[in-house]
Structure formats: structure tokens, C-alpha cells
Design an enzyme around this catalytic site. Structure first.
Site, mmCIF file in Angstrom:
data_model
loop_
_atom_site.group_PDB
_atom_site.id
_atom_site.type_symbol
_atom_site.label_atom_id
_atom_site.label_comp_id
_atom_site.label_asym_id
_atom_site.label_seq_id
_atom_site.Cartn_x
_atom_site.Cartn_y
_atom_site.Cartn_z
ATOM 1 N N GLY A 1 2.795 7.462 3.745
ATOM 2 C CA GLY A 1 3.999 6.716 3.423
ATOM 3 C C GLY A 1 3.652 5.405 2.758
ATOM 4 N N ASP A 6 -12.920 9.334 8.980
ATOM 5 C CA ASP A 6 -12.557 8.988 7.603
ATOM 6 C C ASP A 6 -13.090 7.601 7.244
ATOM 7 O OD1 ASP A 6 -11.489 9.517 5.120
ATOM 8 O OD2 ASP A 6 -9.476 8.816 5.618
ATOM 9 N N GLY A 23 0.824 -1.197 0.000
ATOM 10 C CA GLY A 23 0.000 0.000 0.000
ATOM 11 C C GLY A 23 0.856 1.244 0.000
#
Length: 966
Positions: A657, A769, A652
Site C-alpha cells: 500500500g 527480506d 512511500g
């Protein structure tokens, strides 16, 4: 042995102790003093260092004792004031030790860090000390089934973080305390979800001031007391209520409650009081499953028309049976009763299992009709005035008409006119079909055909909404859910058996439970205590709504004194005797080596003790993270397990990052999120996520294994989830096709995780989120909410957080976007968007149009599937009946209402999805994948008790996941 050698070995032993000891000496002194008043303490409670030597039931953090869990091991004695000298103690669980007696010391109020206090099922007596109100961090207070007397301390009103107050089954007297100018009271507990005060001797009226619209109470249990007066009208202000038990008191007067606002209410017990006036009107109570108003003195009435409108009644209904009351000299006086003919519509309620209307004055012709509910198992109309029975309905289940004029004319030629006719409520677990085993004495065959010594006892459910006690489906469902809960946190449980249900005198359902051990024929003390402790943990089991709050009673306290323990004692004694001399001989060598290691490991030890020593040098990072119970990895460890952060291990990439797949020593697979160096976003999100995930633990939240903070590196180590994100599965990228039933399960899993954040975390947490890329699916397609970098704690007093708008377009709450006021309803909006994704398979913004607008414009409630055929995800299986889809869409649309006040809370979302699945007939919790998952990983790690919420998690091995980044 020569005295000189003895002195030499003693000196060497003391040197080792001084080098290796980690327990705070004050804590050790306090625990030793407590221990001196107990008998039957664990055998390994020897030595001078409980933390270092791993005393059973003791957990420590930074040299301080933080947890004592000794549930059900047979302790006897008293609890002395020395317990107050453990300042860092966060959990004290001595439940199910019948031999513990005496009064609770006032010094218990010194435990300012205490989160959990469970003394249920002991024999403590005397008053509850008023100092208990000093435990301001307390989350759960369980004092049920003791012998406490006196009044409920008003100081409990100071416990503003309390989630559970349980003092059921004591001998408490006096009135229910409420606040005044000089004293606190229970009305101040606006964040408490459970008032369990039943089976005491409380008197007086239920105070009008006790209830307010600020309360979040869901369970109010005041049953089996001596309360009098009227039911306070203020009760209708508590709109979160799901269960009300006021039965078996002396309440009188008319019921003036307006039930319209109690939209979450599912169970109502008002029986065995002296209530008068008209029967309460329950019109519009769409979630009600159980109502009992029997044994009161309501005005004469026919069966009210709203009865047949309660279409959510899934089980036992005992509305108006036996409308009589007892006066104080015991003489039974009949009151005016139900009269008139029984409308056949009452038998057509879809989920109804029982109709009990005996001992009334119902008359005319009984006509069950042909449209009676398919689940209707019992009709009890004994002792009425029914003169005719229309027998063309074909009803073949239990019907009881004895004592009616109709039976007098035909005699007892029919079963339904016989006194012998009784409903069948027996239940036995299915046969295990095991080959004959020769088990040792007292061993029992488990459902998995193993001879073992199980934990045995009784589960008491303080409310249930079904009457068919012989229906195996209810118990199989509950049994599987309990097993799933134990497995999810790696408890040593092989199988569970439930049997012998019956309802006691308080209308509580009692079930015998047997919990069988895995990898052995018996439990050790640690496993035993953890399991008996969790059996009394109200928030541990996600049982179906048909089961109410539970309480566990252990059969006995002699589990470790029977034949099961002999083998261990003999082996332990032999091993101990044989190695004692060797240990003493090696003491000097060990001390010498420890001294040399200490000289070379000083720097590493400092880093491990304070991994954030360099944090304060970074001015942009804010204050250092506050965490407990997480493993600190070195940079070299994570570098090695990712093959030097090889690109081949990247799973990912995001603004924070990169995420790497890693394999720790021992073969455990993890996901490692590594921040970009110098990233301000990385500093903020690193701190937020590590602080949050170190204190929340739930099977539907991604678990944090540990972290690394050194050499300007910030890394978070998570469990690795094998099937990626929900977005990958919806889009087809993962190759997994999600059926409608599986999508319902994923929605339910995710909603449960969010509900935990909103309602059980302390303080509550807003994720901020929620989106399909932040919901991960494990090897069984269980959903887990991930990525907490943007999360915020919720201020209890304000009800919102004023903050800069952040999130993902398409999922963002429009009211939050406009006002910059973040609330838990912001997560509800985002979750509603995810629900629409599950239905349509579309992105939130598709060809410039928002998914909410697309669905609303296409909806036509007059047509099949709301006319959504063209926008449904083809992979959902349109060719099959999509049971419950319309209700699911209705719920999603309510979640995405523009104004937060119009959206449901996440707890209500969970309940409604459960109802959708149940009413659609989907066995949603147990549906297996049609194709095997591609990866399975070992989960044989050890157990530890986190410092915060009472959930045991695995500390070494996890089944693991890919993390989708912001």
C-alpha cells in the site's frame, strides 16, 4: 466532619471505585499480601487499584499485573508465597534491595508467564526452590550476590528458553547437575548463552555430559569454586564459546582440549589450579585477546612458539607467571618453571599491552628489540635468571627486572632494578572544568556541571581483555556507549561518570559509576528503579568486547531517605492536604459524569478492548493477531494527522500500500503504512508485522508506535526515520555522502539489529527480506532494520522453517531458493550482499551480473585493496586509506557462501565488524556527521515497560522515519 457527611462521601468514593477500577481483584489481594511483609514501599502504594492509580514499579495489561520492578529502593522484609498468586506476572525485579531476606517461597513456581526474575544483590538465603524449574517461559534468571545455600536445582534444566543463568557469589554447594533417566540437568540448556556459576562452593568434577555440540553457550564462568578433576574434553564441542573462566579451582591433570575448533574464543582463564602436563597449544586462535595459565604445574618448557602468533592479543597476557601451587597445609611448593631465553618476537605482538613472566627460570640475554608493539605498557620479568640486558631498544614504559642476576651486578641504579618500580594503573576522569558551584550537602557536580544526587555504585566486569587500567580511552568508550543506551530509550539520564578502576582478588575489574539525572537534581523512584535494573541487564549495553559481562552493586539503599527527598515530601504533603477536601467534594460529580459517559462510549470501549473483534469474519486472514502494549488508533485520528491522507504526505508506495507522513496530537511525527483494501498480502503482512514488532525492542530495529484496524482499514504506525533508506544514501538520492567509517558503523548497527532477532527474540526471528531499502537511517545516521512483513519465527528443534520462497531477487539465499528451507543463515546471505553494496555502491544485480560474482572475479588478495579499485564506490573516499576494507570484504564473501554451513552467524559478524573497526583505529561508535542532519524531532515522551523483552521504550514521542515498502 459530621458523621452523616462522612458516610455520604465514603459511599460516593466507593461508587467511583466500582466504576473506575481496572485491577483484577485477585491480583490486588495478592499484591497487598506481599506488600504487608515489606517496609519502605513507594509512598504512592495507597488505594485499591494499583493499575489505575499508577503504583510506582507496577505495570499492568488488561487488568492484570504483569511487571514489578522495584530495584534498589530500600525494600526490607521477606517475599511471601502470595507472590505466586499473580498468574500473569512476566517480570519480577527486586534486585539491589539488601534488606530483603528469608527464603524464596516454593510458590514462585506458580508464575508460569514469568520471563525475567532478578533478585541479584539482596540477602535471600536457604536453598533455591526446586519449583523454579516450572517457570518454563523464563528468559533471564539472576540470583547473584545473595546467601543461597544447597545445590543448584536440577529442575533448572527444564528452562529451555533460558538465556542467562546467573547464580554468582552465593554459597551453593554440591556438584553441577546433569540429566539422567529420572532428572533434568544443565546439559539440557542448549539455548542458554550464559552460565555464570562462579564464586560459590561447588565441588566434584565438571561433568563430561555438561557440554555438547548443540549448545550455543558463549560465557562459561565456573571460577572460584572447589571443582576438581580434569577439564572435560567435551568442552571443545561448544564452538560458540567466547569466554572460559575455570580459574581458582582445584582442577588437575593435563589439559587435553583441542582448541582448534573454538574459533570464537577470546578469553581463557585457567590460573590457580593444579594442571599438569604440557601447556595447551593455542596455535591458530586468531581472536584470543587474554590468556592466563599462571599458578599451575605445567611441565618444564621454554616459551612456546605459538605465543607470538596470537596477533589478536589486545591486552593483558599473564600466560605462565608464578607457576607454583599451594597444597592444603598452605606450604608453597615450587614447580618446574619456564626456562630458556626470551625470544624478542613475543614483544612484537601488535596489540599487546602487558607481558608478565615473573617468578620463572628464564635466562640469558633480554633483548626487547626495536619492533615491540606500540601499546606495550608493562614488561614484568622479576625473579628470573636473566644475566644480560640489551638496552638499545629505546623502550621507555614500565620494565621490571628486580630479582635477576643482571640487577645484582649493577645494583639498583636503574629504575627497572628497583623494588619501587610499579606499573601505573591509576585512572581519574578528566577534569570537568566547571565554574565553582555551591552545591547542597551530598550533591555532586556532574560532567555537565550540574549539582545533583546521582545513583552511585560499583560496576564489576567478570572478565576484561586489557591491562592498562590507566588508559582513559577504554572508560570513555564504555561511558559513551552506556550513555547512548540510556538515551536511545529515553531514560532520564543526563550524564555518566566512571572512575577508580582496580582489579579485585577474583581478577574482576571494579569501576565506580555515577549516573546523573536529567531535568531534576534527583531521580524519582520509577526512574531510579528502571536505571538500577538496567545496570544489571546483561543485554542492555552494547559494550566493546574488551569488557566482559558486568554486574552492578548499589552503594546503599537510602537514596530516598536523605536530604534530596525532603523537598518532595514537604511539597507533596502540602499539596495533598490542600486538595484532599476538593477531591472528596468532586467525587459525587465525577461519578455522575462517568455514568453518563459510560452510556455513550460503550461501542468505543468494546472496540478498544478488542480491536480485532471483526478479524474472524475474514476467512483469508487466519487467526487474529496476538499483541500487547501497542496503542490502538482510531481511523479518524490517523485521517486527521495525515490531512485526510493527502497525496502531499505520501513518502512511500509498495505492493502492500502507501506510507504517509503524519503528525499526531502533540507534534509527534510518525510514518503510517496503510494497506490497500482487500489485499491478501496486506492481511498476512499486517498480522506478521504487528505481532513481531509488538514484542521486539532494540535501537537498531524500527519501532512500532501503534495500529488501526477498523472500517476495513489496516494501518501500522511507526517511528519516523528522517534520512530514508540506506539505498537512497548509497545511490546519492538522499544527498548524504557516506564515508568509509560511517559505512562500517551502518553495517555494525544493522548487524546488531539482526543479531537481536536471531539470538535474543523468543522464539528467534528470521527477517527474510534484508536489503538496502529495508535499512533506514535516522538523523544521526544510525541504521535501523525495517519491514518485517515477510518475517518468520525459527523452530528451535528443526533449525529451519519450510516455507514458500519469498524475498527480493539479488538478496535471496540460493540454498533457501533451492530447498525452501529458511534459516537464520538466509539473513546472513542477504546481509553479505548489503555489505558488498556498501563497498561498491552497485545494485545487487548490475547489467545482468550478480554483485557477488563481480567482486569475486575482481578480487586479488595479493594486491592493495584486493585489486577492487575499479569497482569501489567513488563516494567512499578512495583517496584516503580505507583501513579494514580487505577484512570487511573477506567477511562479506564468507556471508554469501553458497551453502549456509559455511556462513558465520550474525553474532560472529557483529564481533568481526567491531574488531575491524577497532583494529583500523576508527572511533566508529562516536563519529559525528560532517554535515548536520536536516531534521530533528522532540523525544520527550513518557516511559513504559513492554510485556516481553526487558527494554524500556518511549511511548509518546519518537525520532522518526520513512518506511520503504516491499
Amino acid at each position: 466532619m459530621d458523621p452523616g457527611k462522612q458516610i455520604f462521601l465514603l459511599i460516593m468514593y466507593l461508587q467511583v471505585f466500582l466504576i473506575a477500577a481496572v485491577t483484577d481483584p485477585h491480583d490486588f489481594t495478592a499484591l497487598s499480601a506481599v506488600k504487608s511483609n515489606w517496609q519502605n514501599t513507594p509512598p504512592n502504594w495507597i488505594g485499591f487499584d494499583p493499575c489505575r492509580e499508577g503504583w510506582e514499579g507496577i505495570q499492568c495489561s488488561n487488568s492484570s499485573i504483569t511487571s514489578i520492578v522495584l530495584s534498589g529502593i530500600g525494600l526490607t522484609g521477606t517475599l511471601t508465597a502470595d507472590i505466586g498468586n499473580l498468574p500473569m506476572l512476566q517480570e519480577l525485579d527486586l534486585s539491589q534491595n539488601m534488606g530483603l531476606t528469608g527464603t524464596l517461597p516454593q510458590a514462585i513456581g506458580n508464575l508460569k508467564k514469568l520471563l525475567y526474575l532478578s533478585l541479584a544483590g539482596c540477602s535471600f538465603l536457604g536453598p533455591i526452590p526446586n519449583t523454579i524449574g516450572s517457570l518454563t517461559q523464563l528468559f533471564s534468571l539472576s540470583l547473584a550476590s545473595n546467601k543461597f545455600i544447597g545445590e543448584i536445582p536440577p529442575s533448572i534444566g527444564n528452562l529451555l528458553n533460558l538465556y542467562l543463568l546467573d547464580v554468582t557469589d552465593n554459597k551453593l554447594t554440591g556438584t553441577i547437575p546433569v540429566s539422567n533417566e529420572t532428572s533434568p540437568g544443565l546439559d539440557l540448556l542448549v539455548n542458554t548463552r550464559h552460565f555464570h556459576l562462579g564464586q560459590n562452593q561447588l565441588t566434584g568434577t565438571i561433568p563430561l555430559k555438561l557440554f555438547s555440540s548443540k549448545m550455543t553457550l558463549i560465557h562459561l564462568l565456573l571460577d572460584s569454586n572447589q571443582l576438581s578433576g580434569s577439564i572435560p574434553s567435551s568442552l571443545e564441542r561448544v564452538q560458540s564459546l567466547e569466554l572460559i573462566r575455570l580459574d581458582r579451582n582445584s582442577l588437575n591433570g593435563p589439559v587435553l582440549l583441542n582448541f582448534t575448533g573454538l574459533t570464537n574464543l577470546s578469553q581463557l582463564y585457567l590460573s590457580n589450579n593444579k594442571l599438569t602436563g604440557p601447556m595447551p597449544d593455542l596455535s591458530g586462535m586468531n581472536l584470543v585477546t587474554y590468556v592466563d595459565m599462571s599458578n599451575n604445574s605445567f611441565d618444564a618448557s621454554s616459551i612456546p612458539p605459538w605465543f607470538s602468533s596470537l596477533q589478536s592479543l589486545t591486552s593483558f597476557i599473564k600466560l605462565f607467571a608464578n607457576i607454583i601451587s599451594k597444597n592444603f597445609n598452605g606450604r608453597i611448593m615450587e614447580r618446574t618453571q619456564l626456562q630458556g631465553q626470551i625470544p624478542d618476537s613475543i614483544f612484537s605482538v601488535a596489540q599487546l599491552q602487558s607481558v608478565v613472566l615473573s617468578n620463572n627460570q628464564l635466562n640469558g640475554t633480554l633483548d626487547i628489540g626495536t619492533n615491540y608493539g606500540t601499546q606495550l605498557e608493562l614488561i614484568d620479568l622479576q625473579n628470573n635468571s636473566i644475566t644480560e640486558f640489551a638496552q638499545g631498544s629505546g623502550y621507555s614504559k614500565t620494565l621490571m627486572l628486580q630479582g635477576n642476576p643482571f640487577c645484582a651486578t649493577i645494583g639498583s641504579t636503574e629504575n627497572y632494578c628497583s623494588l619501587l618500580q610499579q606499573p601505573n594503573t591509576s585512572y581519574s576522569p578528566p577534569p570537568n572544568n566547571c565554574v565553582q558551584h555551591d552545591c547542597n550537602s551530598n550533591q555532586i557536580i556532574s560532567p555537565r556541571c550540574k549539582c545533583a544526587y546521582p545513583i552511585t555504585g560499583t560496576l564489576k566486569f567478570r572478565s576484561i581483555s586489557f591491562s592498562d587500567l590507566g588508559n582513559a580511552g577504554y572508560y570513555n568508550h564504555a561511558q559513551a556507549l552506556m550513555m547512548d543506551a540510556f538515551q536511545s530509550i529515553q531514560f532520564p539520564v543526563d550524564s555518566i561518570a566512571l572512575s577508580d578502576p582496580f582489579k579485585d582478588e577474583y581478577d574482576y575489574l571494579e569501576l565506580r559509576i555515577e549516573v546523573f539525572p536529567s531535568n531534576s537534581d534527583s531521580f524519582n523512584r520509577t526512574g531510579f528503579s528502571m536505571i538500577t535494573s538496567q545496570l544489571n541487564n546483561l543485554t542492555f549495553f552494547q559494550l566493546p568486547s574488551s569488557f566482559g559481562p558486568l554486574y552492578f552493586t548499589l552503594d546503599n539503599n537510602d537514596y530516598f531517605s536523605g536530604p534530596k527527598s525532603n523537598k518532595g515530601i514537604i511539597i507533596g504533603a502540602a499539596i495533598g492536604s490542600s486538595i484532599l477536601a476538593l477531591l472528596l467534594l468532586m467525587t459525587g460529580i465525577y461519578a455522575f459524569k462517568q455514568r453518563r459517559k459510560a452510556d455513550t462510549a460503550t461501542e468505543a470501549a468494546i472496540r478498544l478492548r478488542d480491536p480485532f473483534a471483526s478479524w474472524d469474519r475474514n476467512e483469508s486472514a487466519g487467526s487474529r493477531p496476538q499483541i500487547k502494549g501497542l496503542r490502538c488508533f482510531t481511523f479518524e485520528e490517523l485521517k486527521k494527522c495525515t490531512n485526510n491522507f493527502s497525496d502531499a504526505n505520501i513518502i512511500g508506495i509498495g505492493g502492500y500500500g502507501r506510507v504517509y507522513r503524519g503528525i499526531l496530537t502533540g507534534g509527534k511525527l510518525v510514518a503510517i503504512k496503510r494497506a490497500q483494501r482487500g489485499s491478501l498480502q496486506g492481511n498476512v503482512e499486517f498480522k506478521t508485522e504487528i505481532e513481531l514488532l509488538s514484542r521486539v525492542h532494540h535501537k537498531n530495529l524500527v519501532s512500532l508506535v501503534g495500529f488501526c484496524y477498523e472500517l476495513d482499514e489496516q494501518m501500522l504506525v511507526y517511528e519516523h526515520i528522517s534520512n530514508g533508506t540506506l539505498k537512497d544514501s548509497i545511490s546519492g538520492k538522499s544527498g548524504i555522502q557516506l564515508s568509509w567509517a560511517r559505512r562500517l558503523q551502518i553495517a555494525l548497527d544493522s548487524a546488531r539489529g539482526l543479531t537481536y532477532l536471531h539470538e535474543l527474540a523468543n522464539p528467534p526471528i528470521i527477517h527474510r527480506d534484508i536489503k538496502s531499502t529495508n535499512i533506514l537511517l535516522d538523523d544521526q545516521l544510525t541504521a535501523k532494520v525495517a519491514d518485517f512483513g515477510l518475517s518468520k519465527p525459527l523452530d528451535h528443534t528443526e533449525g529451519h522453517v519450510s516455507t514458500q520462497v519469498k524475498g527480493t531477487m539479488g538478496y535471496m539465499d540460493p540454498e533457501y531458493f533451492m530447498t525452501q528451507q529458511l534459516t537464520d543463515k538466509s539473513d546472513v546471505y542477504s546481509f553479505g550482499v548489503v555489505m558488498l553494496e556498501l563497498v561498491t555502491g552497485r545494485n545487487p544485480i548490475h547489467h545482468g551480473r550478480h554483485i557477488v560474482t563481480v567482486v569475486r572475479m575482481a578480487m586479488d588478495k595479493t594486491k592493495d585493496l584486493y585489486n577492487l579499485h575499479e569497482i569501489l564506490d567513488p563516494a567512499i573516499g578512495v583517496g584516503n586509506t580505507l583501513k579494514g576494507l580487505e577484512k570487511f570484504v573477506d567477511l562479506a564473501i564468507r556471508c554469501v557462501e553458497e551453502w549456509r554451513a559455511n556462513r558465520p552467524a550474525m553474532g560472529q559478524v557483529v564481533k568481526e565488524i567491531e574488531n575491524i573497526a577497532e583494529q583500523a583505529g576508527l572511533d566508529y561508535d562516536f563519529e559525528m556527521l560532517s554535515t548536520s542532519a536536516s531534521h530533528y524531532y522532540s523525544t520527550n515522551g513518557s516511559l513504559y515497560l513492554p510485556d516481553n523483552k526487558k527494554f524500556y521504550e518511549y511511548s509518546e514521542s519518537f525520532p522518526h522515519s520513512e518506511i520503504e515498502l516491499q
